[in-house]
Design a protein around this motif. Structure first.
Motif, short mmCIF file in Angstrom:
data_model
loop_
_atom_site.label_atom_id
_atom_site.label_comp_id
_atom_site.label_asym_id
_atom_site.label_seq_id
_atom_site.Cartn_x
_atom_site.Cartn_y
_atom_site.Cartn_z
N GLN A 129 0.83 -1.22 0.00
CA GLN A 129 0.00 0.00 0.00
C GLN A 129 0.85 1.26 0.00
OE1 GLN A 129 -3.33 0.78 2.29
NE2 GLN A 129 -4.22 -1.24 2.15
N ILE A 131 2.29 1.94 -3.37
CA ILE A 131 1.28 2.55 -4.25
C ILE A 131 1.10 4.03 -3.90
CG2 ILE A 131 -1.20 2.53 -4.79
CD1 ILE A 131 -1.11 -0.52 -4.51
N MET A 132 1.08 4.33 -2.60
CA MET A 132 0.87 5.72 -2.18
C MET A 132 2.01 6.63 -2.64
SD MET A 132 -2.05 5.60 -0.88
CE MET A 132 -2.19 7.29 -0.35
N ILE A 133 3.26 6.12 -2.55
CA ILE A 133 4.41 6.93 -3.00
C ILE A 133 4.29 7.20 -4.50
CG2 ILE A 133 6.92 6.92 -3.35
CD1 ILE A 133 7.13 5.38 -0.67
N GLY A 134 3.94 6.15 -5.25
CA GLY A 134 3.76 6.31 -6.70
C GLY A 134 2.67 7.32 -7.02
N ILE A 135 1.55 7.25 -6.27
CA ILE A 135 0.44 8.19 -6.48
C ILE A 135 0.89 9.62 -6.22
CG2 ILE A 135 -1.78 8.94 -5.52
CD1 ILE A 135 -2.43 5.93 -5.13
N LEU A 147 3.88 10.91 -6.41
CA LEU A 147 4.74 11.39 -7.49
C LEU A 147 3.93 11.64 -8.76
CD1 LEU A 147 7.73 8.99 -6.86
CD2 LEU A 147 7.78 11.47 -6.65
N GLY A 148 2.94 10.78 -9.00
CA GLY A 148 2.07 10.97 -10.17
C GLY A 148 1.30 12.28 -10.08
N ILE A 149 0.83 12.61 -8.87
CA ILE A 149 0.10 13.87 -8.69
C ILE A 149 1.01 15.07 -8.95
CG2 ILE A 149 -1.02 15.32 -6.92
CD1 ILE A 149 -2.21 12.74 -5.74
N VAL A 150 2.25 14.98 -8.42
CA VAL A 150 3.21 16.07 -8.64
C VAL A 150 3.44 16.26 -10.14
CG1 VAL A 150 5.61 16.79 -8.31
CG2 VAL A 150 4.35 15.79 -6.42
N SER A 151 3.68 15.13 -10.81
CA SER A 151 3.99 15.18 -12.24
C SER A 151 2.81 15.75 -13.04
CB SER A 151 4.34 13.77 -12.72
OG SER A 151 4.54 13.76 -14.09
#
Lengths: 598, 226
Positions: free
Chosen positions: B194, B197-201, B203-207
């Motif tokens: 989990q 997934i949260m770290i990826g999310i 970074l995705g939001i930042v990008s």
């Protein structure tokens, strides 16, 4: 005639409605929240109790309460469930003169709950207690609250604030439950004791002048707090002053001390209570809006009082020597790690965008769910059935909805090129208007402006399960060949996906709601997990500039992985070596990733 | 082009940048709240568009007697009935100036006895769908699905009395029982997954935010062309 009816039905009614609708749109929202919390799967609208106003209850309730004097008989023979765990405390964070009484409505199901509560109060004197009613209200009124238990469940709690009291005097309370039948009563009972008075309780002292300082001491046995300091809190907008002190000698957990913090614009007072903290704390942050403006003209002196367990006797410290004012800082240096990350990550993303623009090749991992998008639109075209696109249930201020609308633009373009039917039911009006513009532009850029009409993107309802019912109806009637769910989803995710599965549609989902991912994975053919939703737009666009941003994102992930690995190794070494340099390195990494201001 | 492309890009870029910098400069902190209020104001106007669109579409379906037009009649009648009862505060014990949700008012009765049971009915469907989705997900058709099935089985057992009962022969006081194993699965492999997934999310939001603020991604405007 037919033409008239057609125009009236198509345009007349909607136009008339638009004039009146704005007045009613917030109607249901007043009864229950429409927006699901990002951290909850259950809609608040289902959890929120219906709370009629106090005035309505007062009007509906019978006046002139009558009840017998409490006794063992009428408590134990009560037909209704008595109140439990009743408590009375000084009402926190007020200007004094109020006591808060709380109790649990009905701890067991053996007897029916009371319909009405009556709160009685007596002033504690040496003589007999004389109770008088101070409040009567419906058991289902706004006094009924819910509070979280340790396991996260919500527990019902009735709360009554008794106002207009004299600070420092002691009061005793009783709570009487009634079911509307004049012969049925229940008094506060706990354990084997048939009748329990709540209290005595006093309202906190809110003000004093310096000349009263010694008189207020009463029977307080310890010394006053020492070394009181007050200073502007750095790196803020001038809204906080931090007060610190040393506890009096001999103070420990057993003494039941609390501390109250007072301030005054002159050393001699009057001092006003700012707030209180438990006996284990020696720091108090005084926070107020535009405190810098207020204290610039009239800086404050502070004093801290140690309060005895009886809540009345208190020993007041020396006041601060110099007056203190809050100041606003230009830059919040507490956020240095946030700035560092923002700059580094943005730098990588911009670097790779430039890198790709210069013609360099970039490997992009295939995402099965996105590869399947074009295939699924082709399938819908071949079957002559529509493509259903659901952009989540949140509004345009949610980044997942923004990502979903961006992806909708890409998909709408493909749909226009394939000349397939597209359905986009939305649950927010703003998403509908934004979605329409996006789809319209996509159809124009695909060279098919004639294929666009406003009925592609429609509004159903803001209500979570009303929206689900509407979408399920569309699925069952229209039988789309492809269902695409991109955006923010909550409890409705599985209901939508299972209905889509039951009609045999190809289903592709993507969300950053970690709690809903298992449902989509179980029920859909392809699922974009977390960050893949945000990568989808770049992926579908095949635009080199956007693909560069994916590489920057990957560098951020790599940095995170390295930090976790290195931090874990050094923290493990520190466990064996008892700290030292390894502990310092692990601590520095933790500090780097921890929001300071939070 | 100016209205459709340049101005929206400028508004997005400026508002996004100001919100980022408000985190760094305390004096600009209140701007975040101000922008939220602007959003609410715009959303109120969109409400009217949404309601108008709802009635227009269903009125059209009724007129054309399209497939399922009977449901549209229910929708329009329900819409108008609620709207009129809400606006006139029909049977409100506190009168026209009273609280819309006053107990006993027809509007409150609609909410309590029609709307809430209907919403709860839809929500209750979830219980059946969880069972059917679990059945498909837990079929051991490949290695991953088998791992999922075994993990779920251990957690199901560990969270019930059967887990403790079946662990009678293990030294579960030392953490070897099925309940302890279930806790371990939840606290380590599950939590680690989990968090990844949260770290990826994040970074995705930042990008995504950066792409939109800088105008690199203009998909929400329909096309990428300038």
């Amino acid at each position: 005639m037919g033409l008239a009816i057609r125009y009236l039905t198509r345009w007349g009614i909607p136009l008339a409605l638009t004039l009146t609708l704005a007045l009613a749109t917030g109607a249901f929202a007043q009864l229950g929240s429409a927006n699901p919390s990002p951290t909850m799967s259950v809609p608040p609208s289902l959890a929120a109790p219906v709370v009629p106003s106090a005035e309505a209850i007062a009007a509906a309730s019978a006046p002139a309460p009558t009840w017998p004097e409490p006794s063992i008989e009428n408590t134990y023979n009560a037909k209704i469930c008595p109140a439990a765990d009743a408590k009375a405390v000084d009402r926190p964070e007020d200007a004094g003169g109020a006591v808060r009484v709380t109790w649990k409505p009905c701890p067991n199901a053996d007897a029916p709950s009371p319909k009405t509560w009556v709160v009685l109060r007596a002033e504690k004197t040496d003589g007999p207690l004389v109770f008088a009613p101070v409040g009567q209200f419906s058991a289902m009124s706004e006094h009924l609250k819910t509070e979280p238990k340790r396991n996260g469940d919500l527990e019902a709690l009735t709360q009554f604030d008794d106002k207009g009291l004299v600070d420092g005097r002691s009061y005793v309370y009783r709570v009487l439950g009634r079911d509307g039948d004049a012969n049925a009563y229940a008094f506060v009972a706990a354990g084997d004791t048939p009748l329990v008075n709540i209290g005595p309780v006093s309202s906190e002292r809110q003000t004093f002048v310096w000349s009263e300082r010694d008189a207020l001491r009463g029977s307080f046995a310890l010394g006053a707090p020492d070394g009181v300091t007050a200073a502007d809190r750095p790196n803020d907008a001038g809204e906080e002053i931090r007060v610190e002190w040393t506890p009096p000698a001999g103070a420990d957990a057993a003494t039941g001390l609390t501390y109250r913090v007072f301030s005054a614009t002159k050393p001699e007072g009057p001092y006003t209570l700012l707030g209180a903290v438990g006996g284990s704390k020696t720091i108090f942050d005084y926070k107020a809006e535009k405190l810098d403006e207020k204290t610039e003209k009239e800086p404050l002196y502070f004093a801290v009082a140690a309060v005895a367990a009886n809540g009345v006797d208190l020993a007041i410290s020396e006041h601060t020597n110099e007056p203190v004012a809050a100041k606003s800082q230009w830059v919040n240096l507490d956020e240095w790690n946030f700035v560092l990350f923002a700059v580094v990550l943005s730098g990588f993303i911009l670097y790779f965008i430039q890198h790709i623009k210069s013609g360099k090749k970039l490997f992009v991992r295939k995402i099965a769910g996105l590869e399947a998008v074009e295939e699924s639109i082709g399938r819908a075209t071949e079957m002559g059935k529509p493509v259903l696109y659901i952009p989540g249930i949140m509004d345009m201020n949610d980044v997942m909805t923004v990502a979903a609308i961006v992806i909708l633009g890409r998909i709408a373009r493909q749909v226009a090129e394939y000349d397939t039917k597209l359905l986009v039911p939305t649950s927010k009006s703003l998403v509908m208007t934004t979605g329409r513009e996006t789809v319209k532009e996509a159809f124009i850029s695909a060279g098919r402006p004639d294929a666009y009409n406003d009925n592609i993107v429609t509004y159903l309802t803001d209500e979570q399960f009303g929206y689900v019912a509407g979408v399920n109806g569309i699925m069952v009637r229209e039988k789309p060949a492809t269902c695409i769910y991109f955006g923010a989803f909550f409890a409705e995710s599985l209901i939508l996906a299972e209905t889509g599965n039951s009609i045999g549609a190809i289903q592709i989902a993507g969300t950053a709601q970690a709690a809903q991912l298992p449902f989509f994975i179980a029920a859909c053919d392809y699922t974009l997990i977390g960050e893949e939703l945000f990568a989808a737009s770049a992926y579908l666009s095949h635009d080199p500039k956007q693909l560069g941003s994916l590489k920057g994102q990957d560098i951020g992930k790599l940095a995170g992985m390295v930090a976790i690995l290195v931090g874990g190794v050094f923290a493990t070494i520190a466990q064996f070596t008892g700290g030292g340099w390894a502990g310092a390195v692990a601590g520095a990494i933790v500090k780097l990733f921890t929001p300071i201001a939070g | 082009m100016l209205v459709k492309r340049t101005i929206p890009l400028l508004i997005t870029g400026i508002v996004g940048a100001v919100l980022i910098f408000s985190k760094l400069f305390p004096a600009a902190e209140s701007l975040g709240e101000d922008f939220s209020i602007y959003f609410d104001i715009i959303a109120v106007f969109a409400f009217v568009l949404g309601g108008g669109n709802l009635v227009k579409i269903h009125a059209d379906k009724i007129y054309k007697q399209a497939k399922g037009w009977g449901y549209s009649v229910v929708c329009v009648v329900g819409f108008f009935a609620t709207l009129i009862i809400g606006l006139t505060k029909m049977h409100n014990p506190e009168g026209i100036a009273g609280d819309l949700s006053a107990q006993g008012s027809y509007f409150q009765l609609i909410y309590a006895f029609i709307f809430k049971p209907l919403a709860a009915t839809m929500f209750a469907l979830l219980a059946f769908y969880v069972a059917s989705a679990s059945y498909r997900a837990f079929r051991a058709k490949n290695l991953e699905a088998t791992v999922l099935l075994v993990s779920a089985f251990i957690i199901l057992l560990g969270r019930t009395f059967i887990g403790t009962w079946l662990s009678f022969w293990t030294p579960h006081g030392e953490g070897f029982g099925i309940p302890q194993l279930a806790e371990w699965i939840m606290n380590y492999p599950n939590l680690a997954g989990q968090r990844a997934i949260m770290i990826g999310i994040a970074l995705g939001i930042v990008s995504t935010s950066l792409k939109i603020i800088l105008g690199v991604d203009r998909g929400y405007l329909g096309t990428d062309s300038d």
